[in-house]
Design a protein around this motif. Structure first.
Motif, mmCIF file in Angstrom:
data_model
loop_
_atom_site.group_PDB
_atom_site.id
_atom_site.type_symbol
_atom_site.label_atom_id
_atom_site.label_comp_id
_atom_site.label_asym_id
_atom_site.label_seq_id
_atom_site.Cartn_x
_atom_site.Cartn_y
_atom_site.Cartn_z
ATOM 1 N N GLY A 208 0.799 -1.207 0.000
ATOM 2 C CA GLY A 208 0.000 0.000 0.000
ATOM 3 C C GLY A 208 0.838 1.267 0.000
ATOM 4 N N ARG A 209 0.259 2.327 -0.515
ATOM 5 C CA ARG A 209 0.923 3.636 -0.489
ATOM 6 C C ARG A 209 1.040 4.130 0.950
ATOM 7 N NH1 ARG A 209 -2.014 7.576 -4.745
ATOM 8 N NH2 ARG A 209 -0.647 9.030 -3.636
ATOM 9 N N THR A 210 2.079 4.884 1.202
ATOM 10 C CA THR A 210 2.258 5.451 2.544
ATOM 11 C C THR A 210 2.479 6.959 2.499
ATOM 12 O OG1 THR A 210 4.626 4.891 2.462
ATOM 13 C CG2 THR A 210 3.156 3.302 3.536
ATOM 14 N N ASP A 211 2.120 7.590 1.370
ATOM 15 C CA ASP A 211 2.328 9.031 1.230
ATOM 16 C C ASP A 211 1.083 9.840 1.568
ATOM 17 O OD1 ASP A 211 1.067 7.962 -0.998
ATOM 18 O OD2 ASP A 211 1.943 9.394 -2.400
ATOM 19 N N PHE A 212 0.051 9.192 2.098
ATOM 20 C CA PHE A 212 -1.131 9.908 2.562
ATOM 21 C C PHE A 212 -0.907 10.391 3.997
ATOM 22 C CE2 PHE A 212 -3.187 6.906 -0.537
ATOM 23 C CZ PHE A 212 -3.627 7.876 -1.422
ATOM 24 N N PRO A 213 -1.745 11.328 4.487
ATOM 25 C CA PRO A 213 -1.607 11.783 5.865
ATOM 26 C C PRO A 213 -1.606 10.624 6.865
ATOM 27 C CG PRO A 213 -3.111 13.222 4.694
ATOM 28 C CD PRO A 213 -2.792 12.096 3.762
ATOM 29 N N LYS A 214 -0.635 10.626 7.737
ATOM 30 C CA LYS A 214 -0.446 9.624 8.800
ATOM 31 C C LYS A 214 -0.098 8.240 8.263
ATOM 32 C CE LYS A 214 -3.170 11.980 12.340
ATOM 33 N NZ LYS A 214 -4.197 11.821 13.413
ATOM 34 N N GLY A 215 0.303 8.164 6.999
ATOM 35 C CA GLY A 215 0.852 6.920 6.481
ATOM 36 C C GLY A 215 2.307 6.790 6.899
ATOM 37 N N ASP A 216 2.803 5.558 6.983
ATOM 38 C CA ASP A 216 4.194 5.367 7.403
ATOM 39 C C ASP A 216 4.712 4.054 6.833
ATOM 40 O OD1 ASP A 216 6.410 6.338 9.414
ATOM 41 O OD2 ASP A 216 6.194 4.179 9.734
ATOM 42 N N HIS A 217 5.781 4.152 6.045
ATOM 43 C CA HIS A 217 6.305 2.980 5.341
ATOM 44 C C HIS A 217 6.814 1.914 6.307
ATOM 45 C CE1 HIS A 217 8.264 0.717 2.095
ATOM 46 N NE2 HIS A 217 9.301 0.602 2.919
ATOM 47 N N ALA A 218 7.611 2.312 7.278
ATOM 48 C CA ALA A 218 8.180 1.338 8.217
ATOM 49 C C ALA A 218 7.076 0.626 8.997
ATOM 50 C CB ALA A 218 9.155 2.022 9.169
ATOM 51 N N THR A 219 6.049 1.378 9.375
ATOM 52 C CA THR A 219 4.927 0.780 10.102
ATOM 53 C C THR A 219 4.188 -0.219 9.234
ATOM 54 O OG1 THR A 219 4.670 2.782 11.445
ATOM 55 C CG2 THR A 219 2.778 1.297 11.332
ATOM 56 N N LEU A 220 4.013 0.109 7.949
ATOM 57 C CA LEU A 220 3.329 -0.791 7.027
ATOM 58 C C LEU A 220 4.095 -2.100 6.876
ATOM 59 C CD1 LEU A 220 0.988 -1.167 4.960
ATOM 60 C CD2 LEU A 220 2.592 -0.353 3.224
ATOM 61 N N ILE A 221 5.392 -2.015 6.667
ATOM 62 C CA ILE A 221 6.206 -3.224 6.516
ATOM 63 C C ILE A 221 6.137 -4.069 7.777
ATOM 64 C CG2 ILE A 221 8.534 -4.118 6.142
ATOM 65 C CD1 ILE A 221 7.208 -2.863 3.663
ATOM 66 N N ARG A 222 6.152 -3.413 8.929
ATOM 67 C CA ARG A 222 6.060 -4.138 10.202
ATOM 68 C C ARG A 222 4.709 -4.842 10.325
ATOM 69 N NH1 ARG A 222 8.244 -0.390 12.847
ATOM 70 N NH2 ARG A 222 6.354 0.663 13.580
ATOM 71 N N SER A 223 3.641 -4.180 9.888
ATOM 72 C CA SER A 223 2.317 -4.802 9.923
ATOM 73 C C SER A 223 2.281 -6.069 9.070
ATOM 74 C CB SER A 223 1.254 -3.819 9.426
ATOM 75 O OG SER A 223 1.038 -2.764 10.333
ATOM 76 N N ILE A 224 2.867 -5.985 7.888
ATOM 77 C CA ILE A 224 2.864 -7.135 6.980
ATOM 78 C C ILE A 224 3.676 -8.282 7.555
ATOM 79 C CG2 ILE A 224 3.620 -7.952 4.703
ATOM 80 C CD1 ILE A 224 3.070 -5.046 3.700
ATOM 81 N N ARG A 225 4.867 -7.972 8.025
ATOM 82 C CA ARG A 225 5.780 -9.032 8.470
ATOM 83 C C ARG A 225 5.429 -9.599 9.843
ATOM 84 N NH1 ARG A 225 11.428 -6.200 6.401
ATOM 85 N NH2 ARG A 225 11.386 -7.061 4.277
ATOM 86 N N GLU A 226 4.871 -8.760 10.707
ATOM 87 C CA GLU A 226 4.611 -9.215 12.072
ATOM 88 C C GLU A 226 3.169 -9.634 12.310
ATOM 89 O OE1 GLU A 226 6.027 -6.282 14.830
ATOM 90 O OE2 GLU A 226 8.067 -6.298 13.992
ATOM 91 N N LYS A 227 2.230 -9.168 11.471
ATOM 92 C CA LYS A 227 0.825 -9.503 11.668
ATOM 93 C C LYS A 227 0.308 -10.478 10.604
ATOM 94 C CE LYS A 227 -0.447 -6.799 15.195
ATOM 95 N NZ LYS A 227 -1.351 -5.644 14.958
ATOM 96 N N LEU A 228 0.685 -10.257 9.341
ATOM 97 C CA LEU A 228 0.103 -11.038 8.256
ATOM 98 C C LEU A 228 0.895 -12.299 7.917
ATOM 99 C CD1 LEU A 228 -1.168 -8.270 5.808
ATOM 100 C CD2 LEU A 228 -2.303 -9.308 7.786
ATOM 101 N N PHE A 229 2.172 -12.171 7.645
ATOM 102 C CA PHE A 229 2.958 -13.336 7.243
ATOM 103 C C PHE A 229 2.937 -14.465 8.273
ATOM 104 C CE2 PHE A 229 5.914 -10.941 4.046
ATOM 105 C CZ PHE A 229 4.861 -10.874 3.153
ATOM 106 N N PRO A 230 2.937 -14.169 9.577
ATOM 107 C CA PRO A 230 2.881 -15.268 10.552
ATOM 108 C C PRO A 230 1.592 -16.092 10.504
ATOM 109 C CG PRO A 230 3.756 -13.288 11.595
ATOM 110 C CD PRO A 230 3.224 -12.879 10.252
ATOM 111 N N LEU A 231 0.550 -15.605 9.819
ATOM 112 C CA LEU A 231 -0.685 -16.376 9.713
ATOM 113 C C LEU A 231 -0.492 -17.639 8.881
ATOM 114 C CD1 LEU A 231 -3.274 -13.495 9.128
ATOM 115 C CD2 LEU A 231 -2.789 -14.718 11.262
ATOM 116 N N GLY A 232 0.538 -17.660 8.034
ATOM 117 C CA GLY A 232 0.853 -18.877 7.286
ATOM 118 C C GLY A 232 0.960 -18.652 5.793
ATOM 119 N N ASP A 233 1.879 -19.360 5.159
ATOM 120 C CA ASP A 233 2.113 -19.212 3.728
ATOM 121 C C ASP A 233 0.901 -19.595 2.890
ATOM 122 O OD1 ASP A 233 4.665 -18.391 4.280
ATOM 123 O OD2 ASP A 233 5.649 -20.235 3.595
ATOM 124 N N ASP A 234 0.059 -20.478 3.423
ATOM 125 C CA ASP A 234 -1.067 -20.973 2.631
ATOM 126 C C ASP A 234 -2.258 -20.029 2.636
ATOM 127 O OD1 ASP A 234 -1.483 -21.457 5.352
ATOM 128 O OD2 ASP A 234 -2.862 -23.124 4.958
#
Length: 214
Positions: free
Chosen positions: A159-185
């Motif tokens: 997702g884009r992070t150039d909108f108000p209160k968007g943040d690239h590092a936070t987005l990557i952390r959300s993906i890697r720490e919240k989504l990917f651990p749910l499983g590759d399948d």
């Protein structure tokens, strides 16, 4: 749980109709526009709409929410309250992006990380995944290994992070720490474009995959 993706608005946003096959109760996720098309699909499958679920407050995801809620007589759940300012600015967003006028609304229920939402006999887990917007949430149905991720993650992109209160590092952390651990399948429906899986994105996504710099 069954679903059908309904592309809506000029942005071809993936509005998703979810339903319980046993009870025929349904939820619409991110009704950005084209209400008649959404209602036609509900009628086609002989469903009863019971609620609207929102991943975040951008116009292409939330623009038709208030009207649909009124026409169907249902409540709105989500996103996280940190996206309140986006919902308050829907009228300005509609003018800026050339969308039809829309009503500002307050959800009946703001969602928090760890909450659950019910669709018929199915329960979806709520994950707060900020970065694209500060109040973005993801809906995860464990039994189906299915996630509705809004604009957090896409096939081959993020997702884009150039909108108000968007943040690239936070987005990557959300993906890697919240989504990917749910499983590759786990298969995910993004806010735009084709479906993918977390395993595929871990292996090949140039922005957040395992081979990118952490």
């Amino acid at each position: 749980m069954r679903y059908e993706i309904i592309p809506v608005t000029a942005f071809q946003q993936n509005c998703t109709l979810l339903w319980c096959d046993k009870t025929k109760q349904a939820a619409v996720v991110d009704p950005g526009g084209d209400i008649d098309r959404i209602l036609a699909k509900i009628e086609e499958h002989a469903l009863t709409l019971t609620k609207i679920l929102l991943t975040h407050g951008h116009i292409d995801h939330a623009g038709a929410t208030s009207e649909l809620a009124k026409r169907a007589g249902v409540e709105i759940e989500g996103p996280h309250q940190e996206d309140g300012f986006w919902l308050e600015g829907l009228a300005q967003q509609s003018q800026m992006f050339g969308f039809p006028p829309c009503e500002v609304f307050t959800p009946n229920r703001w969602l928090q990380d760890g909450d659950t939402v019910q669709v018929g006999e199915h329960q979806l887990e709520v994950l707060h995944c900020p970065g694209h917007t500060p109040g973005h949430v993801v809906f995860y149905h464990k039994d189906s290994a299915l996630a509705l991720v809004g604009d957090v993650l896409f096939q081959g992109s993020i997702g884009r992070t150039d909108f108000p209160k968007g943040d690239h590092a936070t987005l990557i952390r959300s993906i890697r720490e919240k989504l990917f651990p749910l499983g590759d399948d786990v298969v995910f429906i993004p806010g735009h474009g084709p479906k993918s899986s977390f395993g595929r994105e871990r292996n090949s996504n140039p922005f957040c995959g395992d081979n990118t710099n952490r």
